[in-house]
Scaffold this motif. Structure first.
Motif, PDB file in Angstrom:
ATOM      1  N   LEU A   1       0.832  -1.199   0.000  1.00  0.00           N
ATOM      2  CA  LEU A   1       0.000   0.000   0.000  1.00  0.00           C
ATOM      3  C   LEU A   1       0.867   1.250   0.000  1.00  0.00           C
ATOM      4  N   GLY A   2       0.349   2.291  -0.580  1.00  0.00           N
ATOM      5  CA  GLY A   2       1.074   3.556  -0.629  1.00  0.00           C
ATOM      6  C   GLY A   2       0.985   4.305   0.685  1.00  0.00           C
ATOM      7  N   PRO A   3       1.643   5.444   0.793  1.00  0.00           N
ATOM      8  CA  PRO A   3       1.623   6.227   2.040  1.00  0.00           C
ATOM      9  C   PRO A   3       0.260   6.842   2.277  1.00  0.00           C
ATOM     10  N   SER A   4      -0.048   7.076   3.551  1.00  0.00           N
ATOM     11  CA  SER A   4      -1.310   7.713   3.922  1.00  0.00           C
ATOM     12  C   SER A   4      -1.115   9.139   4.408  1.00  0.00           C
ATOM     13  N   GLY A   5       0.103   9.625   4.431  1.00  0.00           N
ATOM     14  CA  GLY A   5       0.372  10.979   4.892  1.00  0.00           C
ATOM     15  C   GLY A   5       1.637  11.534   4.270  1.00  0.00           C
ATOM     16  N   VAL A   6       1.814  12.828   4.426  1.00  0.00           N
ATOM     17  CA  VAL A   6       2.968  13.550   3.874  1.00  0.00           C
ATOM     18  C   VAL A   6       3.540  14.427   4.970  1.00  0.00           C
ATOM     19  N   ALA A   7       4.855  14.509   5.050  1.00  0.00           N
ATOM     20  CA  ALA A   7       5.537  15.388   6.002  1.00  0.00           C
ATOM     21  C   ALA A   7       6.697  16.072   5.294  1.00  0.00           C
ATOM     22  N   VAL A   8       6.770  17.380   5.413  1.00  0.00           N
ATOM     23  CA  VAL A   8       7.840  18.173   4.816  1.00  0.00           C
ATOM     24  C   VAL A   8       8.434  19.076   5.889  1.00  0.00           C
ATOM     25  N   ARG A   9       9.661  19.524   5.646  1.00  0.00           N
ATOM     26  CA  ARG A   9      10.374  20.331   6.653  1.00  0.00           C
ATOM     27  C   ARG A   9      10.988  21.544   5.990  1.00  0.00           C
ATOM     28  N   ALA A  10      11.024  22.632   6.740  1.00  0.00           N
ATOM     29  CA  ALA A  10      11.669  23.866   6.288  1.00  0.00           C
ATOM     30  C   ALA A  10      12.333  24.532   7.486  1.00  0.00           C
ATOM     31  N   ARG A  11      13.302  25.375   7.188  1.00  0.00           N
ATOM     32  CA  ARG A  11      14.034  26.057   8.257  1.00  0.00           C
ATOM     33  C   ARG A  11      13.449  27.437   8.486  1.00  0.00           C
ATOM     34  N   LEU A  12      13.389  27.813   9.777  1.00  0.00           N
ATOM     35  CA  LEU A  12      12.969  29.160  10.159  1.00  0.00           C
ATOM     36  C   LEU A  12      14.213  30.050  10.206  1.00  0.00           C
ATOM     37  N   LYS A  13      14.393  30.840   9.180  1.00  0.00           N
ATOM     38  CA  LYS A  13      15.566  31.691   9.082  1.00  0.00           C
ATOM     39  C   LYS A  13      15.241  33.115   9.534  1.00  0.00           C
ATOM     40  N   ASP A  14      16.297  33.830   9.890  1.00  0.00           N
ATOM     41  CA  ASP A  14      16.208  35.257  10.239  1.00  0.00           C
ATOM     42  C   ASP A  14      15.295  35.496  11.435  1.00  0.00           C
ATOM     43  N   LEU A  15      15.345  34.605  12.424  1.00  0.00           N
ATOM     44  CA  LEU A  15      14.590  34.829  13.660  1.00  0.00           C
ATOM     45  C   LEU A  15      15.297  35.881  14.502  1.00  0.00           C
ATOM     46  N   THR A  16      14.537  36.783  15.075  1.00  0.00           N
ATOM     47  CA  THR A  16      15.092  37.793  15.971  1.00  0.00           C
ATOM     48  C   THR A  16      15.255  37.211  17.369  1.00  0.00           C
ATOM     49  N   PRO A  17      16.078  37.820  18.212  1.00  0.00           N
ATOM     50  CA  PRO A  17      16.188  37.344  19.599  1.00  0.00           C
ATOM     51  C   PRO A  17      14.845  37.326  20.327  1.00  0.00           C
ATOM     52  N   GLU A  18      13.971  38.282  20.007  1.00  0.00           N
ATOM     53  CA  GLU A  18      12.653  38.285  20.633  1.00  0.00           C
ATOM     54  C   GLU A  18      11.827  37.085  20.180  1.00  0.00           C
ATOM     55  N   ASP A  19      11.951  36.719  18.910  1.00  0.00           N
ATOM     56  CA  ASP A  19      11.233  35.547  18.409  1.00  0.00           C
ATOM     57  C   ASP A  19      11.692  34.280  19.129  1.00  0.00           C
ATOM     58  N   GLU A  20      12.996  34.112  19.256  1.00  0.00           N
ATOM     59  CA  GLU A  20      13.505  32.922  19.932  1.00  0.00           C
ATOM     60  C   GLU A  20      13.086  32.893  21.401  1.00  0.00           C
ATOM     61  N   LYS A  21      13.056  34.060  22.051  1.00  0.00           N
ATOM     62  CA  LYS A  21      12.627  34.112  23.437  1.00  0.00           C
ATOM     63  C   LYS A  21      11.185  33.674  23.588  1.00  0.00           C
ATOM     64  N   VAL A  22      10.312  34.141  22.690  1.00  0.00           N
ATOM     65  CA  VAL A  22       8.901  33.759  22.749  1.00  0.00           C
ATOM     66  C   VAL A  22       8.726  32.261  22.491  1.00  0.00           C
ATOM     67  N   LEU A  23       9.455  31.743  21.512  1.00  0.00           N
ATOM     68  CA  LEU A  23       9.341  30.316  21.212  1.00  0.00           C
ATOM     69  C   LEU A  23       9.804  29.461  22.392  1.00  0.00           C
ATOM     70  N   ARG A  24      10.870  29.860  23.047  1.00  0.00           N
ATOM     71  CA  ARG A  24      11.345  29.102  24.201  1.00  0.00           C
ATOM     72  C   ARG A  24      10.348  29.151  25.355  1.00  0.00           C
ATOM     73  N   LEU A  25       9.767  30.316  25.603  1.00  0.00           N
ATOM     74  CA  LEU A  25       8.805  30.424  26.692  1.00  0.00           C
ATOM     75  C   LEU A  25       7.541  29.602  26.412  1.00  0.00           C
ATOM     76  N   VAL A  26       7.049  29.696  25.187  1.00  0.00           N
ATOM     77  CA  VAL A  26       5.841  28.934  24.840  1.00  0.00           C
ATOM     78  C   VAL A  26       6.120  27.436  24.887  1.00  0.00           C
ATOM     79  N   GLY A  27       7.273  27.005  24.346  1.00  0.00           N
ATOM     80  CA  GLY A  27       7.596  25.585  24.365  1.00  0.00           C
ATOM     81  C   GLY A  27       7.773  25.041  25.765  1.00  0.00           C
ATOM     82  N   ALA A  28       8.438  25.810  26.646  1.00  0.00           N
ATOM     83  CA  ALA A  28       8.634  25.344  28.018  1.00  0.00           C
ATOM     84  C   ALA A  28       7.313  25.287  28.781  1.00  0.00           C
ATOM     85  N   HIS A  29       6.458  26.275  28.594  1.00  0.00           N
ATOM     86  CA  HIS A  29       5.176  26.286  29.301  1.00  0.00           C
ATOM     87  C   HIS A  29       4.283  25.116  28.855  1.00  0.00           C
TER      88      HIS A  29
END
Length: 542
Positions: free
Chosen positions: A14-42
């Motif tokens: 049987l063939g696949p039932s789903g698709v997954a692709v990946r991309a990089r988040l480039k040019d993140l600011t320090p504020e962006d990384e701070k928000v992502l870390r806080l949201v991920g930890a919470h």
């Protein structure tokens, strides 16, 4: 032949039932990384608490308990974040439960083998189907101790299973064990701590059809703008309306980008996951969605133009093209890969080898690739193979699950059908019937090349033998069986024919008497003085 196990019929995978692709988040600011870390930890702390509550419920889990857990999570995040967390928790608990059953089955197989070998005399040889006794009294003694260890482990696993208790580590058991081997892993305590915290973050959201761009929690527009719905305690960090935070980075999916854009524009469900690679210091986003399984074609239609048989090995794929009659065409091909690096390197090596294989199969004009339906879950135990450590390492190094998933997915995109065959005796019978006949002076056929022919012939429904046995009269030429036959190139394989004078043997010219008669020898030393040449009369012509 009575000892051979039954061989399953080939089938179209049987063939696949789903698709997954990946991309990089480039040019993140320090504020962006701070928000992502806080949201991920919470959200990660909420996921840990929910997993603990789910493990405590065990088999007594019900819709009421699930609703209660989701209400508690909603108050500290949002309803959609709570739904994603509870769904991930259920999947993780179910995976641990299945792993527990597999582990118990492996322990039972090892205990059965040890008990059987301990019951036999020391040094007794085994048969083709059953192992013999242990080689020495020293080994016999140590196996008795190992038997007690395995029995204790099995009792513990069975007790956990009866009490519906599972052992789960958020962040990974392997990473947890690395904490006690930092020198071997070449990590400092701070580096390990950063990797451990990043592994326990939770930044994934399920898609929902009908909602804007297919996801309300983590939203990515067709232009690549990424926005996140912040949990309630972190709503003051929002930089957009409705408690959302828009990242400065833009996302572009190189692989299946147009397919993803079509789904997003149609507001169809797309799930996203954000994660941080601490080794490289990069952020990535994974997009996944479900697709309807590709309709499989009949086996006869897939084999209409021949097949490519593929033998899977620990470091390469051996392939050979077969025509519709099961005969190998051209030269065998080998697609190598190296599985000695990290997970990303191994995955890239497998994808590269499969890409080469599928491109070559497409160039040959075939519609099907035959592979073995390998599963070594019951074959990796130390008790089954005894001292065959290299063989256990060999089968453990074969990425059977990853190859199967990758191959079906990539073949579906190229329009090639995958045919799975029973792997029984393919290497043995392939080497027996095809390795020597296909060898050439400039090309040595390996055992793996011969196995690929056997795999392809089994997919086509042909016997692995090169030909069927001829009738008895043809075997013996109706005069009895020839017990000894010399090779045609062997000297003296046929005695010389009798020297019969005449044109067939050319020992005497056919018209020697009409031309001349020789009364003397052809060598000078044998000529006698009283002999003379006799010349016939000349022909009279006008």
């Amino acid at each position: 032949m009575a000892d051979l196990r039954p061989i399953a019929a080939p089938f179209v995978a049987l063939g696949p039932s789903g698709v997954a692709v990946r991309a990089r988040l480039k040019d993140l600011t320090p504020e962006d990384e701070k928000v992502l870390r806080l949201v991920g930890a919470h959200l990660g702390s909420l996921a840990s608490k929910d997993l603990k509550a789910r493990c405590a419920d065990g088999l007594e889990h019900s819709l009421e308990s699930w609703a209660a857990r989701k209400r508690d999570l909603t108050a500290e995040s949002s309803s959609r974040w709570a739904g994603s967390i509870t769904k991930a928790t259920h999947d993780q608990w179910a995976l641990a439960r299945r792993g527990q059953a597999v582990h118990a089955k492996s322990l039972e197989a090892g205990i059965t083998t040890i008990r059987h070998r301990l019951s036999l005399p020391v040094g007794q040889k085994g048969s083709k189907r059953a192992p013999g006794g242990y080689r020495s009294a020293h080994e016999w003694f140590h196996k008795t101790r190992r038997l007690h260890v395995l029995e204790d482990r099995l009792d513990q696993v069975r007790a956990d299973k009866e009490e519906s208790r599972v052992h789960v580590v958020r962040g990974g058991k392997r990473l947890l064990g690395t904490r006690h081997n930092l020198d071997k892993a070449q990590l400092t305590e701070a580096e390990w701590r950063e990797r451990w915290e990043a592994g326990r973050w939770f930044l994934q959201a399920d898609g929902e059809s009908g909602k804007r761009f297919g996801n309300e929690t983590i939203r990515i527009t067709p232009e690549g703008e990424v926005s996140i719905k912040l949990p309630a305690p972190l709503a003051d960090l929002a930089n957009a309306r409705h408690g959302r935070y828009i990242l400065a980075a833009k996302v572009r999916f190189p692989h299946r980008g147009q397919e993803w854009a079509d789904r997003v524009e149609a507001n169809r469900a797309v799930a996203y996951r954000l994660h941080h690679d601490t080794g490289r210091g990069r952020w990535y986003v994974d997009a996944s969605w479900q697709i309807p399984p590709t309709k499989t074609i009949p086996l006869e239609a897939a084999l209409a133009d021949g097949v490519v048989g593929v033998d899977t090995n620990a470091d390469h794929l051996a392939a050979w093209r077969l025509d519709t009659h099961g005969n190998p065409i051209g030269r065998p091909r080998r697609f190598s890969y190296d599985l000695s690096g990290n997970a990303q390197h191994r995955d890239a090596q497998v994808r590269h080898a499969l890409t080469q294989l599928l491109n070559w199969a497409k160039t040959c004009g075939v519609k099907a690739v035959a592979v073995e339906d390998l599963d070594f879950q019951a074959e990796k135990t130390r008790e089954k193979h005894g001292h065959k450590r290299r063989f256990r390492q060999l089968i453990s190094g074969m990425p059977t699950g990853k190859l199967r998933a990758r191959l079906t997915s990539m073949a579906d995109a190229t329009g090639i059908t995958i045919i799975a065959v029973d792997p029984a005796y393919t290497s043995k019978w392939g080497a027996q019937h095809w390795q020597k006949p296909t060898a050439r002076r400039t090309r040595k056929t390996t055992r793996h090349d011969a196995a690929s022919i056997a795999i392809g012939r089994r997919a086509q429904g042909h016997p692995i033998r090169r030909r069927t046995t001829p009738p008895r009269a043809h075997q013996s030429d109706v005069h009895g069986h020839r017990t000894v036959q010399a090779d045609r190139r062997a000297p003296g394989c046929e005695e010389p024919r009798p020297r019969i004078p005449g044109p067939r043997t050319r020992s005497v010219p056919p018209d020697a008497a009409s031309t001349r008669a020789t009364r003397t020898s052809k060598t000078v030393r044998d000529v006698r003085s009283d002999q003379e040449w006799v010349q016939g009369s000349l022909l009279l012509t006008d």
